[in-house]
Every structure is written in C-alpha cells, then in structure tokens.
Design an enzyme around this catalytic site. Structure first.
Site, short mmCIF file in Angstrom:
data_model
loop_
_atom_site.label_atom_id
_atom_site.label_comp_id
_atom_site.label_asym_id
_atom_site.label_seq_id
_atom_site.Cartn_x
_atom_site.Cartn_y
_atom_site.Cartn_z
N SER A 164 0.84 -1.20 0.00
CA SER A 164 0.00 0.00 0.00
C SER A 164 0.87 1.24 0.00
CB SER A 164 -0.93 0.02 1.23
OG SER A 164 -0.33 0.68 2.32
N TYR A 190 2.48 -0.24 10.56
CA TYR A 190 1.79 -0.57 9.31
C TYR A 190 2.71 -0.34 8.12
CZ TYR A 190 -1.72 -0.43 5.58
OH TYR A 190 -2.43 -0.66 4.43
#
Length: 335
Positions: A164, A190
C-alpha cells in the site's frame, strides 16, 4: 539463488489501464480455466472482488479464512470457490493449511497474499511479534514458503503481495521490528509491514524466475473497506470516510476507488498477459509504478503516486529475507 536473474525495470509499460480500470477489465480477457488460485482474505473487500473475477474467468479459487463459516455467505454466489481454515497469526495453522493443499496434488498457479490489518493497537502473537508485521508479512512469508512445491509444480505461477501507500510511513526496522525497545506507533508499524510486502516480492522474484514463479507487489489505491476498522472516528473523518455527524459517507469520496477498481491491480498482476516474463516490481493503477525520489518521513502528507526506493531495494530485500527466516524459523529454500 538465480545468478542469471533479469530484473524488470521499475517503470510504467505503459499498460493502457489507469485508476478507473476495474478488476474485470484488468484481466485482459485471459481465460483461467484449469488454473488454481489462493486468495488470502478473499471473502471481503478487494479480496472478495479478486476472488470473483478470477473464478468467473474459470479459475478454482481457494479462500482461506479464520472462520470459514462466517465467510461462506460472502462467496456463495461465486463459482469454483473452496473455503478453507487459516489464521496468519498462528504458524501451526499456516502449516496445516499448506499441508492440506499440497496433499491435494494440485499445482498452484496464482497466490494472492491479500489479507491484512491496518493501524491496529499493539497486539503480539504467541511468539511476541507485533501483529501487523506478523499478519501482513511473516504469515504470508511462511505461507508462500510452505506452498512453494505447488508453485514450482505450476511452472508458470504468480505470487502477488498486496502492499500500500503505507510504505511512506517508513521501512523495516531490522533492529527492532516488533517494537520491543521503542514506543509503539501504529502507522509506522503498518508502514513497516507494507514495505516488507514489497521487498518480499523483490527477493522472491529473484529466486523464482528460473522456476517459472514470478512475484509482484501491489498498491490497490485508496478504498473504503473494513481494513480501516481500527481507526478512530476522527481519523476516518479526516480521510473523508465519515461525515460531520459520524456517519459513513454514502458515495465514494474524491480520491478513492470503488472495490471493483481497487482489485484491478491485484488481478492485473495475477493474470494479465502484459506481465508475462516480468516480475519483482511494485504496481499501481494496473501498471508498473513510477519510481519516486525518497522523501523525509515528515512529508507523509505528500501524495504518493509511485513507489519509494526503500520499498524495492534489492539489498534490503535480502536482509528482510534473512530476518524473516530467523523470525519464523522457516528456511525458505527455493532451489
């Protein structure tokens, strides 16, 4: 390791596709009859759309879930879907799933490592590893390693790791990946896991090319899915996903993709003929992404329209491979 590896340039083809391309369009009309695919997290969000498009093109799609019964309704109307049990946070569950698949004797043509969590509070697995790194990267590393014989058996397989734009939050902390000696920051954790997804594709492709196994990483784009379930209302409001009254917005916000558009790059990497003979690249908007200059992490608000060097660095990819073997206890021999 393949010493004759030919790296695919990290630059747009161009493919002719773009941000509005849907997953069905990104398939490029390819017939997947007789092919077998595994899509982790393939029962919700972009994973479900990935499952749908691959299956409707003729593939048999295995969808692993922690609770298959809960996932059953989601895939009920999709042909050729098999539900299985798998928990990416539990090494024994990963091994058991892989053993069951290998026992079937089927080659594995497509593996989409799609499942993931985002911005989760600090939770550790039974080994003490931080949950985002454990789920998003280590679980998929072990899964791919265990399924390697079936990928090799295909002779023409693709492994797609869903990364991402979170790569902009930072790279892999090789000294303290589980936040044991530093304060936990959920977005940095993340970002570390999503950078790991991209680096894994680089190292796997180098090892897999001579066996007919190619690897890719994917940025799906901004999509409204359950991936944001750990985020606060204030965070969701700032992202345009909630209105001022705290209600989920009814239409897709500006800058976001629909689910059908969000799954496009995963499907493109999994099956489109434009990528035959290519691999090891980070992809976006159903094309190979442009390489952007690295920027200071204070500039995280900057729009990321490509890939950053730290997410595709071959040296860092090799360091991550070794770290992953050390942390999982899995020796991933590809020869």
């Amino acid at each position: 390791m393949n010493e004759q590896y030919r790296a695919t340039p990290q630059m747009p083809l161009p493919s002719g596709f773009g941000p509005q391309t849907t997953a069905k369009e990104a398939l490029g009309g390819r017939d997947l009859s007789g092919k077998t695919a595994i899509v982790t997290g393939g029962y919700s969000g972009i994973g479900l759309e990935t499952t749908r498009v691959l299956a409707e093109a003729g593939a048999t799609v295995i969808v692993p879930a922690r609770t298959p019964e809960k996932a059953r309704a989601s895939v009920a109307d999709i042909p050729r879907v098999e539900l299985e049990e798998l928990d990416l946070m539990e090494p024994a569950s990963i091994d058991a799933f892989a053993q069951r698949f290998l026992a079937s004797g089927r080659p594995l043509d497509i593996l989409v490592n799609n499942a993931g969590i985002m911005a989760a509070p600090l939770v550790r697995d039974e080994r003490g590893y931080e949950s985002q790194f454990a789920t998003n990267h280590l679980g998929h590393f072990q899964l791919t390693a265990r399924l390697w014989p079936a990928l090799k058996q295909s002779g023409d397989a693709r492994v797609v790791s869903v990364s991402s734009a979170g790569i902009r939050f930072g790279g892999v902390d090789f000294d303290d990946p589980s936040f044991e000696r530093q304060e936990y920051e959920k977005y940095r954790a993340y970002g570390q896991s999503k950078t790991a997804n991209a680096l894994f594709a680089v190292a796997l492709d180098k090892r897999g090319q001579e066996h007919g196994v190619r690897a890719f990483s994917v940025h799906p784009g901004r999509i409204m899915t359950d991936l944001a379930r750990f985020m606060s209302d204030d965070e969701l409001r700032a992202m345009g996903m909630l209105d001022e009254q705290g209600r989920r917005v009814a239409t897709t916000p500006a800058g976001y993709k629909t689910i059908e558009q969000g799954a496009a790059t995963s499907v493109w990497c999994a099956a489109n003929a434009q990528l035959d003979g290519k691999g090891g690249v980070y992809c976006l908007d159903a094309d190979i992404a442009e390489l952007m200059p690295e920027f200071d992490l204070q500039g995280v608000a900057q729009v990321l329209t490509g890939v950053l060097p730290h997410a595709i660095d071959p040296g860092l990819a090799e360091r991550l491979w070794q770290l992953s073997e050390d942390m999982t206890g899995v020796t991933f021999r590809t020869s």
